[in-house]
Design a protein around this motif. Structure first.
Motif, PDB file in Angstrom:
ATOM      1  N   ARG A  74       6.875   2.958  10.406  1.00 21.02           N
ATOM      2  CA  ARG A  74       6.805   3.939   8.971  1.00 21.02           C
ATOM      3  C   ARG A  74       6.871   5.477   9.908  1.00 21.02           C
ATOM      4  O   ARG A  74       7.154   6.023   9.613  1.00 21.02           O
ATOM      5  CB  ARG A  74       5.061   3.680   8.075  1.00 21.02           C
ATOM      6  N   ALA A  75       6.780   5.797  11.604  1.00 17.37           N
ATOM      7  CA  ALA A  75       6.619   6.564  11.713  1.00 17.37           C
ATOM      8  C   ALA A  75       8.099   7.069  11.723  1.00 17.37           C
ATOM      9  O   ALA A  75       8.884   8.344  12.377  1.00 17.37           O
ATOM     10  CB  ALA A  75       5.783   6.606  13.437  1.00 17.37           C
ATOM     11  N   LEU A  76       8.676   6.036  12.082  1.00 19.22           N
ATOM     12  CA  LEU A  76      10.212   6.599  12.744  1.00 19.22           C
ATOM     13  C   LEU A  76      10.975   7.067  11.299  1.00 19.22           C
ATOM     14  O   LEU A  76      11.734   8.200  11.093  1.00 19.22           O
ATOM     15  CB  LEU A  76      11.528   4.916  13.268  1.00 19.22           C
ATOM     16  N   GLU A  77      10.194   6.368   9.923  1.00 22.08           N
ATOM     17  CA  GLU A  77      11.171   5.815   8.912  1.00 22.08           C
ATOM     18  C   GLU A  77      10.317   7.950   8.762  1.00 22.08           C
ATOM     19  O   GLU A  77      11.633   8.712   8.211  1.00 22.08           O
ATOM     20  CB  GLU A  77      10.299   5.800   7.884  1.00 22.08           C
ATOM     21  N   ALA A  78       8.901   8.391   9.594  1.00 25.15           N
ATOM     22  CA  ALA A  78       8.898   9.415   8.513  1.00 25.15           C
ATOM     23  C   ALA A  78       9.901  10.851   9.427  1.00 25.15           C
ATOM     24  O   ALA A  78       9.982  11.534   9.099  1.00 25.15           O
ATOM     25  CB  ALA A  78       7.625   9.694   9.039  1.00 25.15           C
ATOM     26  N   ASP A  79      10.256  10.327  10.554  1.00 25.65           N
ATOM     27  CA  ASP A  79      10.872  11.001  11.317  1.00 25.65           C
ATOM     28  C   ASP A  79      12.754  10.996  11.059  1.00 25.65           C
ATOM     29  O   ASP A  79      13.652  11.754  11.418  1.00 25.65           O
ATOM     30  CB  ASP A  79      11.735  10.730  12.670  1.00 25.65           C
ATOM     31  N   GLY A  80      12.975  10.439   9.451  1.00 26.74           N
ATOM     32  CA  GLY A  80      14.255  10.643   8.909  1.00 26.74           C
ATOM     33  C   GLY A  80      15.535   9.620   9.196  1.00 26.74           C
ATOM     34  O   GLY A  80      16.036   9.665   9.221  1.00 26.74           O
ATOM     35  N   ILE A  81      14.783   8.293  10.102  1.00 30.79           N
ATOM     36  CA  ILE A  81      15.983   8.102  10.814  1.00 30.79           C
ATOM     37  C   ILE A  81      15.934   6.313  10.226  1.00 30.79           C
ATOM     38  O   ILE A  81      14.874   5.835   9.324  1.00 30.79           O
ATOM     39  CB  ILE A  81      15.000   6.589  12.284  1.00 30.79           C
ATOM     40  N   PRO A  82      17.121   6.381   9.227  1.00 33.89           N
ATOM     41  CA  PRO A  82      17.335   4.835   8.450  1.00 33.89           C
ATOM     42  C   PRO A  82      17.296   3.621   9.215  1.00 33.89           C
ATOM     43  O   PRO A  82      17.433   3.486  10.833  1.00 33.89           O
ATOM     44  CB  PRO A  82      19.265   4.982   8.005  1.00 33.89           C
ATOM     45  N   VAL A  83      15.849   2.858   8.507  1.00 29.47           N
ATOM     46  CA  VAL A  83      15.463   2.001   9.241  1.00 29.47           C
ATOM     47  C   VAL A  83      15.834   0.262   8.453  1.00 29.47           C
ATOM     48  O   VAL A  83      15.556   1.087   7.074  1.00 29.47           O
ATOM     49  CB  VAL A  83      13.960   1.981   9.680  1.00 29.47           C
ATOM     50  N   ARG A  84      16.449   0.057   8.566  1.00 27.45           N
ATOM     51  CA  ARG A  84      16.922  -1.015   7.938  1.00 27.45           C
ATOM     52  C   ARG A  84      17.493  -2.653   8.427  1.00 27.45           C
ATOM     53  O   ARG A  84      17.415  -2.875   9.034  1.00 27.45           O
ATOM     54  CB  ARG A  84      18.818  -1.181   7.434  1.00 27.45           C
ATOM     55  N   PRO A  85      15.770  -3.293   7.580  1.00 25.04           N
ATOM     56  CA  PRO A  85      14.973  -3.245   6.099  1.00 25.04           C
ATOM     57  C   PRO A  85      13.918  -2.255   7.030  1.00 25.04           C
ATOM     58  O   PRO A  85      13.454  -2.054   7.828  1.00 25.04           O
ATOM     59  CB  PRO A  85      14.705  -4.763   6.153  1.00 25.04           C
ATOM     60  N   GLY A  86      13.699  -1.495   5.650  1.00 26.86           N
ATOM     61  CA  GLY A  86      12.965  -0.482   5.936  1.00 26.86           C
ATOM     62  C   GLY A  86      11.015  -1.005   6.180  1.00 26.86           C
ATOM     63  O   GLY A  86      11.124  -2.769   5.903  1.00 26.86           O
ATOM     64  N   SER A  87      10.647  -0.099   6.599  1.00 30.81           N
ATOM     65  CA  SER A  87       9.235  -1.096   6.807  1.00 30.81           C
ATOM     66  C   SER A  87       7.626  -1.626   5.405  1.00 30.81           C
ATOM     67  O   SER A  87       7.651  -2.250   5.978  1.00 30.81           O
ATOM     68  CB  SER A  87       7.824  -0.178   6.682  1.00 30.81           C
ATOM     69  N   ASP A  88       8.438  -1.029   4.122  1.00 32.12           N
ATOM     70  CA  ASP A  88       7.964  -1.898   2.997  1.00 32.12           C
ATOM     71  C   ASP A  88       8.382  -2.723   2.761  1.00 32.12           C
ATOM     72  O   ASP A  88       7.454  -4.037   1.980  1.00 32.12           O
ATOM     73  CB  ASP A  88       8.133  -0.491   1.614  1.00 32.12           C
ATOM     74  N   ALA A  89       9.294  -3.243   2.898  1.00 28.74           N
ATOM     75  CA  ALA A  89       9.821  -4.670   3.205  1.00 28.74           C
ATOM     76  C   ALA A  89      10.065  -5.487   3.982  1.00 28.74           C
ATOM     77  O   ALA A  89       9.234  -6.498   3.662  1.00 28.74           O
ATOM     78  CB  ALA A  89      12.125  -4.366   3.116  1.00 28.74           C
ATOM     79  N   LEU A  90       9.989  -4.695   5.406  1.00 21.73           N
ATOM     80  CA  LEU A  90       8.988  -5.632   6.779  1.00 21.73           C
ATOM     81  C   LEU A  90       7.794  -5.936   6.321  1.00 21.73           C
ATOM     82  O   LEU A  90       8.404  -7.442   6.945  1.00 21.73           O
ATOM     83  CB  LEU A  90      10.626  -4.948   7.664  1.00 21.73           C
TER      84      LEU A  90
END
Ligand code: ADP
Length: 388
Positions: A74-90
């Protein structure tokens, strides 16, 4: 890619023809992928500062395991980094309690289950399911005692059967609570076999489904995968693929999703668990499908159009190669390759330790018995359990 295991090694391999620059966060330089990737950062995937420093300069981040803490994702996503799959899925692949609750919400079929607080509560759960009419024929009453046996699972941290207990009594339930992690109780499903429905989904929603496969486990570890699952009812197979596509869509999965399934003795499918990364049940696709799971995972995380998931051969069989008593896995290549020109060997560069997954083989053809025999022979010969 975060995680330096064999899945990262094979994902990197799939990116090479596309000229994808691949950067790896690995625990040690000896890890399977760290041996072959040119840009390796050694560090702890549980540490946010390490992850942040690693992510700098990456266009997208993906994973070879599901153990990066959800709050770091979630912190990486808040930094604007595309995380795939995203935290909500993972999170659904990280926490079996969250997964079961969500599958219930979207009406996906699971074994009966609930989170239990202690051994007494596990016994109460056993009575609840044992006390039911058993009308769905899950498990003969005489074998259940007062509802036992049941399966207990730690909601986080399990793999290859670790973190799973088959318990027959309240006393046996105690082990599952020792780790101090929340425990999920499930009915013991009377299944005919285990299947996997593997799909890949890209960020803008394109998705492909591989043929449903049969996965055979030995001592809780995947041993053989047969593609497609022999004798699978066409309608049931289609429903399994639809179910996996629906789960991928509802959960917003990006990349490869493995939906591990039970085919029950009364002909239903139930979801066992989800993995959001390339998966052992998809290794056959390297040599048996038009586009491998690794190539499609790379395409999906980069939001490129996905490749054809259809099989290349009538039957493909994958057998895992476990470590045996002999550390030398190279000398047996001579015999294995000479015996079966169709055989494809995939070794992970790991030190050989008894029982450790060190590689797998794929082979294919028109006659299932023959293909199975060739794959098993090669895996056994490499391990040293077959000598001629
Ligand atoms: P892991 O996270 O270690 O892969 P799984 O949840 O896949 O754990 O369980 C490991 C194995 O235990 C499964 O492959 C299956 O053979 C058996 N198992 C798990 N859950 C059940 C269940 N509810 N009923 C019967 N067998 C089960």
């Amino acid at each position: 890619m975060v995680g330096g295991g064999q899945l990262a090694r094979m994902t990197h391999e799939a990116g090479i023809p596309l000229g994808i620059k691949f950067k790896l966060l690995s625990d040690t330089p000896q890890d399977s992928a760290a041996q072959v990737v040119s840009e390796v950062v050694i560090g702890d995937y549980r540490d946010l500062d390490t992850l942040r420093a690693f992510a700098r300069g990456c266009d997208v981040i993906t994973f070879d395991h599901e153990h990066v803490p959800t709050e770091c994702l979630r912190a990486l996503e808040a930094d604007g980094i595309p995380v795939r799959p995203g935290s909500d899925a993972l999170v659904h692949a990280q926490d079996k309690g969250v997964m079961r609750a969500r599958l219930d919400e979207i009406g996906a079929p699971s074994p009966r289950h609930r989170v239990v607080a202690d051994p007494a509560d596990a016994a109460a759960f056993a009575r609840e399911i044992g006390g039911a009419e058993h009308g769905d024929g899950h498990w003969p009453r005489e074998e259940t005692g007062r509802g036992f046996p049941v399966i207990l699972k730690t909601v986080r941290g399990g793999y290859d059967g670790k973190g799973v207990w088959f318990v027959r009594s309240r006393e046996e339930a105690e082990d599952a609570f020792r780790a101090g992690v929340a425990v999920l109780a499930e009915e013991k499903v009377a299944f005919r076999r285990e299947l996997a429905a593997n799909v890949v989904r890209s960020p803008h929603g394109q998705a492909v489904a591989y043929p449903v496969v049969e996965s055979r486990q030995v001592d809780g570890v995947c041993d053989t995968v047969i593609a497609p699952a022999p004798g699978l009812d066409e309608e049931l197979g289609g429903r399994a693929q639809q179910l996996a596509l629906r789960i991928a869509n509802e959960l917003g999965v990006v990349g490869h999703l493995a939906v591990e399934l039970f085919e029950t003795i009364d002909g239903r499918i139930l979801v066992n668990e989800l993995a959001m990364r390339p998966h052992n049940s998809g290794h056959w696709t390297q040599d048996g499908a038009m586009t491998s799971q690794f190539a499609n995972h790379v395409r999906a995380v980069l939001d490129l159009p996905l490749g054809d998931p259809r099989p290349r051969a009538k039957w493909t069989v994958m057998c895992n190669v476990l470590g045996g008593d002999y550390p030398d896995m190279y000398t047996p290549y001579l015999h294995c390759m000479a015996r079966d020109p169709q055989l494809k060997i995939h070794m992970y560069g790991k030190d050989v330790k008894p029982g450790r997954k060190v590689g797998h083989v794929n082979t294919y053809g028109d006659d299932l018995d023959d293909v199975l025999e060739r794959a098993r022979h090669a895996a056994g010969y490499l391990r040293g359990t077959i000598t001629e």
